[in-house]
Motif scaffolding. Sequence first.
Motif, short mmCIF file in Angstrom:
data_model
loop_
_atom_site.label_atom_id
_atom_site.label_comp_id
_atom_site.label_asym_id
_atom_site.label_seq_id
_atom_site.Cartn_x
_atom_site.Cartn_y
_atom_site.Cartn_z
N THR A 127 48.55 21.25 19.09
CA THR A 127 48.93 22.26 18.08
C THR A 127 48.83 23.66 18.66
O THR A 127 49.01 24.64 17.93
CB THR A 127 48.04 22.16 16.82
OG1 THR A 127 46.68 22.20 17.21
CG2 THR A 127 48.31 20.88 16.06
N ASP A 130 46.80 24.69 9.89
CA ASP A 130 46.31 23.33 9.74
C ASP A 130 45.19 23.31 8.71
O ASP A 130 44.09 23.75 8.98
CB ASP A 130 45.82 22.85 11.12
CG ASP A 130 45.06 21.53 11.03
OD1 ASP A 130 45.29 20.78 10.06
OD2 ASP A 130 44.25 21.27 11.94
N THR A 152 44.92 17.75 16.92
CA THR A 152 44.40 18.95 16.28
C THR A 152 43.22 19.57 17.02
O THR A 152 42.71 20.59 16.60
CB THR A 152 43.93 18.63 14.85
OG1 THR A 152 42.93 17.61 14.94
CG2 THR A 152 45.08 18.13 13.99
#
Length: 256
Positions: free
Chosen positions: A48, A93, A143
């Motif tokens: 990410t 996120d 992530t």
Amino acid sequence: MTTPFALILQALYARTGHAPRGTATQKSAICPAHDDRHPSLSVGVTSTGVVMITCHGGPRCPTEDVMQALGLPMSALWPGSPHTPPSQRHRPDHWMPCGHHRVADYLYRDEQGTILYGVARCDRKGNGCQGFRQWRPDLSKRTGRRWSLYGQDGTMAVRLVPYHLPEVITAVRESRVVMITEGEKDVEALRAHPGITATCNAMGAGKWQPDFARYFHGADISIVADRDQAGRDHAKAIVANLMPVGCPDLSGHGPK
Ligand SMILES: [Zn+2]
Ligand SMILES: [Zn+2]
């Protein structure tokens, strides 16, 4: 087109004259925050786009010091900062395993400021959700987080520390009062007042670790107990743990 990763690699080269080497997502670099003779800084990027920096050199420089040496703000580690062109920004996120919206991330750091693990809070606590989930940094995950503090064998995979450990150590050294609450939200409410140092343990009542006593030698401690049975028991356990090393003082709070 400059991603946070590219920006930081460029800044490292400009500052140290040494081009970081490694794979497309993991590099070794000369640490700009200490007198580094061979590359002891690892710089990785999650899928990410979040950059994770660890100094493995003698002083184990905190990420804050590395970024300061590069003349960059901490926000430059994250996509979507003003340093990243809009086309490169990722959607924020907010995901967490309970499926609710993540509204807070409480970061637990070691003495040097390196993130050991985090506690995320969702927006639905009490509606059939415990409201909190723990995670630890893991670059192999999309992530950058693994939503567990436990390893494959079921044992604790991280070193548990009091919340805001570096601030606790400084406060104890400077003979300032350290307040201990049951949760991170109360810690943050107290820390909003200038000069107040506050801490807690992750995972709530009953999870104070006996070895935390080593950080509180000679400390002036004020324990703020939640007014329910679990809260009182938790506070008593902390008093019993810290009485031999410091000067704990117990008070209650909250209409529970
Ligand atoms: Zn360093
Ligand atoms: Zn939830």
